[in-house]
Scaffold this motif. Structure first.
Motif, PDB file in Angstrom:
ATOM      1  N   SER A   4      44.387  44.524  20.127  1.00 14.56           N
ATOM      2  CA  SER A   4      45.087  43.717  19.133  1.00 14.56           C
ATOM      3  C   SER A   4      46.532  43.425  19.528  1.00 14.56           C
ATOM      4  N   ALA A   5      47.017  44.047  20.586  1.00 17.02           N
ATOM      5  CA  ALA A   5      48.406  43.837  20.996  1.00 17.02           C
ATOM      6  C   ALA A   5      48.459  43.544  22.494  1.00 17.02           C
ATOM      7  N   PRO A   6      47.977  42.372  22.911  1.00 18.70           N
ATOM      8  CA  PRO A   6      47.952  42.076  24.343  1.00 18.70           C
ATOM      9  C   PRO A   6      49.338  41.753  24.887  1.00 18.70           C
ATOM     10  N   MET A   7      49.426  41.775  26.198  1.00 20.02           N
ATOM     11  CA  MET A   7      50.638  41.318  26.862  1.00 20.02           C
ATOM     12  C   MET A   7      50.765  39.827  26.573  1.00 20.02           C
ATOM     13  N   VAL A   8      51.990  39.382  26.352  1.00 19.48           N
ATOM     14  CA  VAL A   8      52.261  37.963  26.131  1.00 19.48           C
ATOM     15  C   VAL A   8      53.374  37.535  27.078  1.00 19.48           C
ATOM     16  N   VAL A   9      53.435  36.253  27.352  1.00 19.21           N
ATOM     17  CA  VAL A   9      54.496  35.721  28.205  1.00 19.21           C
ATOM     18  C   VAL A   9      55.838  35.908  27.504  1.00 19.21           C
ATOM     19  N   ALA A  10      56.778  36.477  28.214  1.00 20.55           N
ATOM     20  CA  ALA A  10      58.124  36.665  27.665  1.00 20.55           C
ATOM     21  C   ALA A  10      58.875  35.347  27.661  1.00 20.55           C
ATOM     22  N   THR A  11      59.833  35.252  26.780  1.00 23.46           N
ATOM     23  CA  THR A  11      60.719  34.093  26.740  1.00 23.46           C
ATOM     24  C   THR A  11      62.130  34.562  27.099  1.00 23.46           C
ATOM     25  N   PRO A  12      63.039  33.641  27.368  1.00 24.61           N
ATOM     26  CA  PRO A  12      64.420  34.054  27.636  1.00 24.61           C
ATOM     27  C   PRO A  12      65.018  34.890  26.503  1.00 24.61           C
ATOM     28  N   ALA A  13      64.531  34.714  25.283  1.00 24.98           N
ATOM     29  CA  ALA A  13      65.028  35.511  24.156  1.00 24.98           C
ATOM     30  C   ALA A  13      64.671  36.993  24.300  1.00 24.98           C
ATOM     31  N   TRP A  56      57.694  36.959  33.436  1.00 27.49           N
ATOM     32  CA  TRP A  56      57.693  38.225  32.697  1.00 27.49           C
ATOM     33  C   TRP A  56      56.646  38.208  31.587  1.00 27.49           C
ATOM     34  N   PHE A  57      56.040  39.370  31.379  1.00 26.15           N
ATOM     35  CA  PHE A  57      55.084  39.584  30.299  1.00 26.15           C
ATOM     36  C   PHE A  57      55.511  40.833  29.550  1.00 26.15           C
ATOM     37  N   ILE A  58      55.346  40.807  28.243  1.00 28.02           N
ATOM     38  CA  ILE A  58      55.783  41.940  27.428  1.00 28.02           C
ATOM     39  C   ILE A  58      54.707  42.330  26.432  1.00 28.02           C
ATOM     40  N   TRP A  59      54.834  43.523  25.929  1.00 26.10           N
ATOM     41  CA  TRP A  59      54.024  44.001  24.819  1.00 26.10           C
ATOM     42  C   TRP A  59      54.975  44.693  23.858  1.00 26.10           C
ATOM     43  N   ARG A  60      54.892  44.334  22.609  1.00 26.66           N
ATOM     44  CA  ARG A  60      55.733  44.938  21.575  1.00 26.66           C
ATOM     45  C   ARG A  60      54.857  45.692  20.587  1.00 26.66           C
ATOM     46  N   GLU A  61      55.269  46.896  20.260  1.00 27.96           N
ATOM     47  CA  GLU A  61      54.594  47.689  19.240  1.00 27.96           C
ATOM     48  C   GLU A  61      54.816  47.048  17.872  1.00 27.96           C
ATOM     49  N   SER A  62      55.999  46.478  17.711  1.00 23.55           N
ATOM     50  CA  SER A  62      56.347  45.772  16.477  1.00 23.55           C
ATOM     51  C   SER A  62      57.189  44.568  16.880  1.00 23.55           C
ATOM     52  N   LEU A  63      57.647  43.816  15.919  1.00 20.68           N
ATOM     53  CA  LEU A  63      58.464  42.651  16.243  1.00 20.68           C
ATOM     54  C   LEU A  63      59.774  43.021  16.922  1.00 20.68           C
ATOM     55  N   THR A  64      60.235  44.242  16.714  1.00 19.56           N
ATOM     56  CA  THR A  64      61.536  44.625  17.259  1.00 19.56           C
ATOM     57  C   THR A  64      61.460  45.617  18.412  1.00 19.56           C
ATOM     58  N   GLU A  65      60.343  46.255  18.614  1.00 19.16           N
ATOM     59  CA  GLU A  65      60.260  47.345  19.585  1.00 19.16           C
ATOM     60  C   GLU A  65      59.513  46.925  20.852  1.00 19.16           C
ATOM     61  N   LEU A  66      60.229  46.830  21.979  1.00 19.04           N
ATOM     62  CA  LEU A  66      59.607  46.510  23.257  1.00 19.04           C
ATOM     63  C   LEU A  66      58.945  47.766  23.806  1.00 19.04           C
ATOM     64  N   THR A  67      57.645  47.685  23.981  1.00 16.62           N
ATOM     65  CA  THR A  67      56.857  48.828  24.436  1.00 16.62           C
ATOM     66  C   THR A  67      56.684  48.833  25.947  1.00 16.62           C
ATOM     67  N   ALA A  68      56.427  47.662  26.518  1.00 18.07           N
ATOM     68  CA  ALA A  68      56.159  47.580  27.952  1.00 18.07           C
ATOM     69  C   ALA A  68      56.492  46.184  28.454  1.00 18.07           C
ATOM     70  N   ALA A  69      56.725  46.098  29.763  1.00 12.40           N
ATOM     71  CA  ALA A  69      57.016  44.814  30.397  1.00 12.40           C
ATOM     72  C   ALA A  69      56.590  44.873  31.854  1.00 12.40           C
ATOM     73  N   VAL A  70      56.319  43.701  32.407  1.00  6.09           N
ATOM     74  CA  VAL A  70      55.979  43.591  33.822  1.00  6.09           C
ATOM     75  C   VAL A  70      56.294  42.170  34.272  1.00  6.09           C
TER      76      VAL A  70
END
Length: 173
Positions: A4-13, A56-70
């Motif tokens: 339910s929480a896949p990696m998504v493409v990161a944005t400059p934000a 960059w790809f990211i996964w967030r546990e919540s809207l504010t918490e960055l859990t992982a990146a690659v």
């Protein structure tokens, strides 16, 4: 990483969060005698440029918490030199310290493999500090084979040598 929480493409934000996570991990490394990353060496402005290119790809546990990146790129002449070829090059694989022990690293590597295969590329590559036996063993357990050891490119700091590793990917795996 739950489905339910896949990696998504990161944005400059997302760049500041990614750079802050890297600095947190770099501080931990320095504090534990691991000379792989140094705090402050990878500024958010650079991450933002890379995110603009869709690297960059990211996964967030919540809207504010960055859990992982690659970060995934398709060429890497800085590290691979004359051996550079199209591959899914994994860089900056990071899991927030509070999420260690949940097998996120291997799931991120699998995400990278799936993404690479979807592009029609059948090789993954990465580099690791040559003097980090724990990380070398980890990547070996993930199916990566050590190709060679080389000097760290001059724009990076922390360690003098890196080991270059690759993993063949089979479609459908």
């Amino acid at each position: 990483m739950p489905e339910s929480a896949p990696m998504v493409v990161a944005t400059p934000a997302d760049a500041v969060d990614i750079a802050q996570l890297r600095d947190r991990l770099a501080e931990w490394m320095v504090g534990n005698g691991i000379a792989q990353w140094l705090p402050g060496e990878y500024p958010a402005a650079v991450v933002a440029e890379e995110a603009t290119r869709g690297e960059w790809f990211i996964w967030r546990e919540s809207l504010t918490e960055l859990t992982a990146a690659v970060r995934i790129v398709w060429r890497d002449p800085d590290f691979w030199g004359a051996d550079d070829a199209e591959a899914g090059y994994i860089h900056g694989l990071m899991v927030a310290p509070e999420y260690r022990g949940r097998d996120l690293g291997s799931r991120i590597i699998q995400f990278c493999a799936d993404y690479t295969l979807a592009r029609g590329v059948t090789v993954q590559r990465l580099d690791a500090a040559a003097d980090n036996p724990v990380l070398r063993k980890y990547y070996g357990a993930q199916g990566f084979i050590e190709v060679r050891e080389t000097q760290l490119p001059p724009q990076f700091h922390g360690t003098a040598r890196v080991v270059l590793m690759e993993k063949p990917l089979a479609p459908g795996s």
